[in-house]
Design a protein around this motif. Structure first.
Motif, PDB file in Angstrom:
ATOM      1  N   GLU A 180       0.868  -1.117   0.005  1.00 36.50           N
ATOM      2  CA  GLU A 180      -0.009   0.008   0.001  1.00 36.50           C
ATOM      3  C   GLU A 180       0.839   1.333   0.031  1.00 36.50           C
ATOM      4  O   GLU A 180       0.617   2.171  -0.907  1.00 36.50           O
ATOM      5  CB  GLU A 180      -1.121  -0.103   1.225  1.00 36.50           C
ATOM      6  CG  GLU A 180      -1.913   1.223   1.119  1.00 36.50           C
ATOM      7  CD  GLU A 180      -2.810   1.057   2.427  1.00 36.50           C
ATOM      8  OE1 GLU A 180      -3.678   2.113   2.455  1.00 36.50           O
ATOM      9  OE2 GLU A 180      -2.901   0.123   3.183  1.00 36.50           O
ATOM     10  N   LYS A 181       1.734   1.416   0.810  1.00 34.12           N
ATOM     11  CA  LYS A 181       2.675   2.558   1.085  1.00 34.12           C
ATOM     12  C   LYS A 181       3.463   2.839  -0.129  1.00 34.12           C
ATOM     13  O   LYS A 181       3.837   3.947  -0.511  1.00 34.12           O
ATOM     14  CB  LYS A 181       3.489   2.410   2.151  1.00 34.12           C
ATOM     15  CG  LYS A 181       2.800   2.461   3.508  1.00 34.12           C
ATOM     16  CD  LYS A 181       3.847   2.646   4.727  1.00 34.12           C
ATOM     17  CE  LYS A 181       2.997   2.498   5.982  1.00 34.12           C
ATOM     18  NZ  LYS A 181       3.825   2.345   7.316  1.00 34.12           N
ATOM     19  N   GLN A 182       3.977   1.699  -0.884  1.00 34.69           N
ATOM     20  CA  GLN A 182       4.799   1.904  -2.055  1.00 34.69           C
ATOM     21  C   GLN A 182       3.915   2.259  -3.373  1.00 34.69           C
ATOM     22  O   GLN A 182       4.567   2.803  -4.364  1.00 34.69           O
ATOM     23  CB  GLN A 182       5.617   0.641  -2.595  1.00 34.69           C
ATOM     24  CG  GLN A 182       6.541   0.163  -1.096  1.00 34.69           C
ATOM     25  CD  GLN A 182       6.152  -0.661  -0.430  1.00 34.69           C
ATOM     26  OE1 GLN A 182       4.652  -0.673  -0.125  1.00 34.69           O
ATOM     27  NE2 GLN A 182       6.882  -1.494   0.186  1.00 34.69           N
ATOM     28  N   MET A 183       2.675   1.809  -3.358  1.00 38.56           N
ATOM     29  CA  MET A 183       1.771   2.071  -4.370  1.00 38.56           C
ATOM     30  C   MET A 183       0.797   3.230  -4.324  1.00 38.56           C
ATOM     31  O   MET A 183      -0.406   3.139  -4.558  1.00 38.56           O
ATOM     32  CB  MET A 183       1.279   0.771  -4.703  1.00 38.56           C
ATOM     33  CG  MET A 183       2.127  -0.177  -5.347  1.00 38.56           C
ATOM     34  SD  MET A 183       3.088   0.017  -6.616  1.00 38.56           S
ATOM     35  CE  MET A 183       4.149  -1.192  -6.704  1.00 38.56           C
ATOM     36  N   GLY A 184       1.142   4.278  -3.848  1.00 29.40           N
ATOM     37  CA  GLY A 184       0.288   5.314  -3.905  1.00 29.40           C
ATOM     38  C   GLY A 184      -0.876   5.204  -2.810  1.00 29.40           C
ATOM     39  O   GLY A 184      -1.821   6.222  -3.018  1.00 29.40           O
ATOM     40  N   MET A 185      -0.926   4.580  -1.802  1.00 29.07           N
ATOM     41  CA  MET A 185      -1.665   4.298  -0.722  1.00 29.07           C
ATOM     42  C   MET A 185      -3.231   4.160  -1.374  1.00 29.07           C
ATOM     43  O   MET A 185      -4.033   4.352  -0.788  1.00 29.07           O
ATOM     44  CB  MET A 185      -1.960   5.785  -0.104  1.00 29.07           C
ATOM     45  CG  MET A 185      -0.665   6.156   0.689  1.00 29.07           C
ATOM     46  SD  MET A 185      -0.094   4.925   2.142  1.00 29.07           S
ATOM     47  CE  MET A 185      -1.240   5.172   3.376  1.00 29.07           C
ATOM     48  N   LEU A 186      -3.035   3.492  -2.672  1.00 29.86           N
ATOM     49  CA  LEU A 186      -4.370   3.166  -3.271  1.00 29.86           C
ATOM     50  C   LEU A 186      -4.246   1.293  -3.265  1.00 29.86           C
ATOM     51  O   LEU A 186      -3.638   0.644  -3.937  1.00 29.86           O
ATOM     52  CB  LEU A 186      -4.496   3.534  -4.509  1.00 29.86           C
ATOM     53  CG  LEU A 186      -5.654   3.114  -5.495  1.00 29.86           C
ATOM     54  CD1 LEU A 186      -6.893   3.593  -4.456  1.00 29.86           C
ATOM     55  CD2 LEU A 186      -5.417   3.567  -6.947  1.00 29.86           C
ATOM     56  N   VAL A 187      -5.331   0.821  -2.573  1.00 28.29           N
ATOM     57  CA  VAL A 187      -5.371  -0.569  -2.440  1.00 28.29           C
ATOM     58  C   VAL A 187      -6.780  -0.968  -3.331  1.00 28.29           C
ATOM     59  O   VAL A 187      -7.722  -0.506  -3.157  1.00 28.29           O
ATOM     60  CB  VAL A 187      -5.884  -0.986  -0.976  1.00 28.29           C
ATOM     61  CG1 VAL A 187      -6.062  -2.558  -1.068  1.00 28.29           C
ATOM     62  CG2 VAL A 187      -4.424  -0.735  -0.156  1.00 28.29           C
ATOM     63  N   LEU A 188      -6.436  -1.901  -4.169  1.00 27.41           N
ATOM     64  CA  LEU A 188      -7.694  -2.090  -5.029  1.00 27.41           C
ATOM     65  C   LEU A 188      -7.834  -3.779  -5.167  1.00 27.41           C
ATOM     66  O   LEU A 188      -8.288  -4.450  -6.107  1.00 27.41           O
ATOM     67  CB  LEU A 188      -7.339  -1.940  -6.496  1.00 27.41           C
ATOM     68  CG  LEU A 188      -7.192  -0.283  -7.026  1.00 27.41           C
ATOM     69  CD1 LEU A 188      -6.825  -0.088  -8.412  1.00 27.41           C
ATOM     70  CD2 LEU A 188      -8.384   0.361  -6.565  1.00 27.41           C
ATOM     71  N   ASP A 189      -7.340  -4.441  -4.039  1.00 27.38           N
ATOM     72  CA  ASP A 189      -7.663  -5.878  -3.994  1.00 27.38           C
ATOM     73  C   ASP A 189      -8.269  -6.207  -2.552  1.00 27.38           C
ATOM     74  O   ASP A 189      -8.344  -7.168  -2.378  1.00 27.38           O
ATOM     75  CB  ASP A 189      -6.298  -6.766  -4.160  1.00 27.38           C
ATOM     76  CG  ASP A 189      -5.428  -6.600  -2.950  1.00 27.38           C
ATOM     77  OD1 ASP A 189      -5.529  -5.442  -2.014  1.00 27.38           O
ATOM     78  OD2 ASP A 189      -4.446  -7.234  -2.809  1.00 27.38           O
ATOM     79  N   TYR A 235      -9.025   6.672   4.340  1.00 28.95           N
ATOM     80  CA  TYR A 235      -7.875   5.752   3.711  1.00 28.95           C
ATOM     81  C   TYR A 235      -7.082   6.528   3.083  1.00 28.95           C
ATOM     82  O   TYR A 235      -7.278   7.512   2.352  1.00 28.95           O
ATOM     83  CB  TYR A 235      -8.692   4.577   2.759  1.00 28.95           C
ATOM     84  CG  TYR A 235      -9.601   3.572   3.719  1.00 28.95           C
ATOM     85  CD1 TYR A 235      -9.185   2.603   4.091  1.00 28.95           C
ATOM     86  CD2 TYR A 235     -10.970   4.004   3.631  1.00 28.95           C
ATOM     87  CE1 TYR A 235     -10.025   1.775   4.981  1.00 28.95           C
ATOM     88  CE2 TYR A 235     -11.679   3.214   4.266  1.00 28.95           C
ATOM     89  CZ  TYR A 235     -11.277   2.055   4.973  1.00 28.95           C
ATOM     90  OH  TYR A 235     -12.112   1.092   5.540  1.00 28.95           O
ATOM     91  N   GLY A 236      -5.695   5.973   2.659  1.00 28.65           N
ATOM     92  CA  GLY A 236      -4.998   6.575   1.768  1.00 28.65           C
ATOM     93  C   GLY A 236      -4.448   7.932   2.243  1.00 28.65           C
ATOM     94  O   GLY A 236      -4.556   8.383   3.713  1.00 28.65           O
ATOM     95  N   TYR A 237      -4.169   8.858   1.380  1.00 30.97           N
ATOM     96  CA  TYR A 237      -3.538  10.186   1.669  1.00 30.97           C
ATOM     97  C   TYR A 237      -4.737  11.095   2.205  1.00 30.97           C
ATOM     98  O   TYR A 237      -5.829  11.032   1.750  1.00 30.97           O
ATOM     99  CB  TYR A 237      -2.956  10.987   0.560  1.00 30.97           C
ATOM    100  CG  TYR A 237      -1.588  10.379   0.225  1.00 30.97           C
ATOM    101  CD1 TYR A 237      -0.589  10.039   1.037  1.00 30.97           C
ATOM    102  CD2 TYR A 237      -1.482   9.611  -1.039  1.00 30.97           C
ATOM    103  CE1 TYR A 237       0.627   9.399   0.716  1.00 30.97           C
ATOM    104  CE2 TYR A 237      -0.468   9.048  -1.528  1.00 30.97           C
ATOM    105  CZ  TYR A 237       0.784   8.717  -0.678  1.00 30.97           C
ATOM    106  OH  TYR A 237       2.022   8.254  -1.187  1.00 30.97           O
ATOM    107  N   LYS A 238      -4.515  11.962   3.237  1.00 31.07           N
ATOM    108  CA  LYS A 238      -5.526  12.932   3.732  1.00 31.07           C
ATOM    109  C   LYS A 238      -5.550  14.253   2.815  1.00 31.07           C
ATOM    110  O   LYS A 238      -4.464  14.494   2.274  1.00 31.07           O
ATOM    111  CB  LYS A 238      -5.213  13.339   4.721  1.00 31.07           C
ATOM    112  CG  LYS A 238      -4.843  12.030   6.018  1.00 31.07           C
ATOM    113  CD  LYS A 238      -6.147  11.254   6.228  1.00 31.07           C
ATOM    114  CE  LYS A 238      -6.098  10.263   7.089  1.00 31.07           C
ATOM    115  NZ  LYS A 238      -7.252   9.487   7.382  1.00 31.07           N
TER     116      LYS A 238
END
Length: 473
Positions: A181-190, A218-221
Motif C-alpha cells: 500500500e505505501k509503495q503504491m500511492g496508498m491505493l488498494v484495489l484488492d 484511507y490513503g492520503y489525507k
C-alpha cells in the motif's frame, strides 16, 4: 438516461447515499449529435450552424434526463430537470428551456425532423460510444471518424462487482495490493473484505476506499479538511458523477481530463502534507485560503504502466509483474461507473452475476401499459381491442397479462379471462379482432394488468360506452 430510485438498500433504505443524489441512473443510450453527408460535410440547421438535432424512441412513462458527453464518454454537463412521455406522445420542442429570448428552431426544419432520418430506437437496443472499429456501425459521427457506435440489447448498467472489480483484478490489483500500500500511492484495489459503509451497511473494502471514503479514512489525507473530502469527492480518486474530474480516470487515461493544468491551482508536493503546498513552483503558506484553492495534480504515468503490460515491471519485492492492458471498453466502463454515481449491487451473487439484487440495482419502475381501443368515454364503434405493453429493463412477463370485462365479448361471458384472445402484432402490441363487433353499450369496464420480471405491476381500468350513430344523408 433513466433514474433508479432508492429502495430498501440497507438498514436505512430511505436515506440518500451520502446525499450525493436522489436517484440512481441507467443509460438508455449514448447518441451522437454530429452528422455528415455522403461528401463528408456537416448539414447546417436553419440558423447556419452545424446541425446537432437528434430524435429517439424511448420507453413511455419513464423519467429521463440528458447528459452532454465528450468523445470519451465523460459527462461535461447534465440537465437539471427530468422529463417523460406518455404512450404515443411525440415531443420535439425544447424551446421551453432554450429559447426564452428568441424563437426556437423549428424541429421539422432540422435534419432529425426531415423524412429519411433514422430515429434511434432505445427500446430495441442501446447505442454506446466506442473507439474500437465496429463494422456494424459504418456511419461517420465525427470529423475524424474516431467514435463509432456499438449496440447492446437492453439498457446499460455498470455495477461494481460484475463490471469494475474484474477490471481491477486483471489490470490493477497485482501492484495496488494491501501488502504494498505505501509503495503504491496508498491505493488498494484488492480489498474484498466487508467494510463499513456509513449509513448503508457492508461493502467490499476497495469499493469503500473509492466510492465511500468521504471521511478520508484511507490513503492520503486531504489538506483542506483532514477529516473529510469536499463534496462531491467520494475519495481522493473518485469525484461522484464527474469522471473527467476524478483522479482515477486521469491515471487510467494518462492525462488530466478536466480542462485545467497542474499549475492552475496550488497543490502539495508531498501528498497529504499541507506544509509542502506550492503554486507555479513556489512554496505557499498553508493558510486556510491557500488550501481552499488547492486541488489534485496528475503526476506519474498512465496506469497500468507500460512496463507492467510488458512484464518487466519490478515489484517492491523484486519480482516481475505482468498485467493485461486496459482496453478502450475497460476505460469507458470505469468512466460510466463514476458518471452514474458508482453503482453497486449489495445483493450480488457471483454464481448468478447477471441477476439483479433488490437494493441499488433493483427494477422498481413499473412496465408501460396502454389501451388505445376502446378509448375512454364514448365510442361509436368497436371492432377490435388493442393494447400495448413493454418493459425495457427486467423485461415484460407476458404470461402475467390479464384482461377481464364486465360485459360479454364474442360470446364469452362477463368476468372470464380474455388475455388468450389477443394476438401479438409488432413492437409490444396485441390485438383482438372481434368476430361480432360490440353492440351499443351504456357502460362497460375493462380491467388490464401486466407485470415485469421483477414483479412490478401496472393496471388499467377503462370505463367506456358505445353509442350507435345514424349516417346522415
Amino acid at each position: 438516461m433513466e433514474p433508479l430510485t432508492d429502495r430498501n438498500r440497507g438498514p436505512k433504505g430511505g436515506r440518500q447515499f451520502y446525499n450525493f443524489a436522489k436517484e440512481r441512473l441507467r443509460i438508455l443510450g449514448e447518441i451522437p449529435v454530429r452528422k455528415f453527408d455522403a461528401n463528408g460535410k456537416q448539414p447546417l440547421d436553419p440558423d447556419g450552424n452545424p446541425d446537432t438535432s437528434f430524435a429517439a424512441r424511448i420507453p413511455a412513462d419513464t423519467p429521463f434526463t440528458f447528459q452532454l458527453l465528450n468523445k470519451e464518454g465523460m459527462v461535461l454537463t447534465m440537465a437539471q430537470t427530468w422529463h417523460q412521455v406518455r404512450p404515443g406522445e411525440v415531443r420535439t420542442n425544447c424551446g421551453g428551456c432554450h429559447a426564452h429570448s428568441q424563437e426556437p428552431t423549428p424541429f421539422e426544419k432540422t435534419a432529425a425532423g426531415r423524412p429519411g432520418y433514422k430515429v434511434f430506437d432505445l427500446i430495441r437496443s442501446t447505442p454506446l460510444l466506442t473507439s474500437a472499429p465496429v463494422t456494424a456501425s459504418p456511419v461517420k459521427w465525427d470529423d475524424r471518424n474516431q467514435t463509432p457506435l456499438r449496440y447492446e440489447p437492453s439498457v446499460k448498467n455498470v455495477e461494481y462487482h460484475r463490471d469494475i472489480r474484474p477490471i481491477f483484478q486483471k489490470s490493477c490489483a497485482a501492484c495496488h495490493t494491501s501488502k504494498w500500500e505505501k509503495q503504491m500511492g496508498m491505493l488498494v484495489l484488492d480489498d474484498d473484505a466487508p467494510t463499513d459503509l456509513p449509513e448503508i451497511g457492508k461493502a467490499p473494502g476497495t469499493y469503500v476506499r473509492l466510492a465511500g471514503d468521504h471521511k478520508a479514512k484511507y490513503g492520503y489525507k486531504p489538506i483542506w479538511y483532514e477529516t473529510r473530502w469536499c463534496f462531491p469527492n467520494a475519495s481522493r480518486y473518485v469525484r461522484m458523477f464527474q469522471a473527467r474530474r476524478s483522479l482515477l480516470v486521469w491515471k487510467i487515461l494518462g492525462r488530466r481530463t478536466d480542462g485545467w493544468s497542474n499549475d492552475d491551482h496550488p497543490t502539495e508536493t508531498s501528498p497529504g502534507d499541507a506544509s509542502t503546498l506550492q503554486w507555479h513552483g513556489k512554496p505557499l503558506a498553508p493558510t486556510h485560503e491557500n488550501m481552499a484553492k488547492a486541488d489534485l495534480d496528475y503526476t506519474g504515468s498512465v496506469m497500468p504502466p507500460p512496463e507492467a503490460v510488458a512484464g518487466t515491471y519490478a515489484a517492491p519485492d523484486g519480482s516481475k509483474i505482468k498485467v493485461e492492458p486496459l482496453s478502450d471498453e475497460d476505460q469507458r466502463t470505469i468512466i460510466r461507473w463514476i458518471d452514474l454515481g458508482c453503482p453497486i449491487d449489495f445483493d450480488y451473487d457471483p454464481k448468478n452475476p447477471d441477476a439483479h439484487g433488490y437494493g441499488w440495482m433493483c427494477d422498481d419502475t413499473r412496465p408501460t401499459l396502454t389501451l388505445p381501443y376502446p378509448m375512454p368515454g364514448v365510442n361509436t364503434r368497436l371492432t377490435r381491442l388493442v393494447l400495448g405493453a413493454c418493459d425495457y429493463f427486467s423485461g415484460l412477463d407476458e404470461q402475467s397479462l390479464a384482461v377481464t370485462a364486465d360485459f360479454e365479448l364474442d360470446g364469452i361471458p362477463a368476468g372470464a379471462p380474455l388475455a388468450g384472445h389477443f394476438n401479438p402484432t409488432a413492437d409490444g402490441r396485441w390485438e383482438w379482432k372481434l368476430i361480432h363487433p360490440l353492440q351499443p353499450l351504456q357502460k362497460g369496464t375493462l380491467n388490464v394488468s401486466v407485470k415485469d420480471k421483477a414483479g412490478n405491476v401496472t393496471r388499467i381500468e377503462r370505463a367506456f360506452s358505445i353509442v350507435a350513430t345514424t349516417a346522415s344523408r
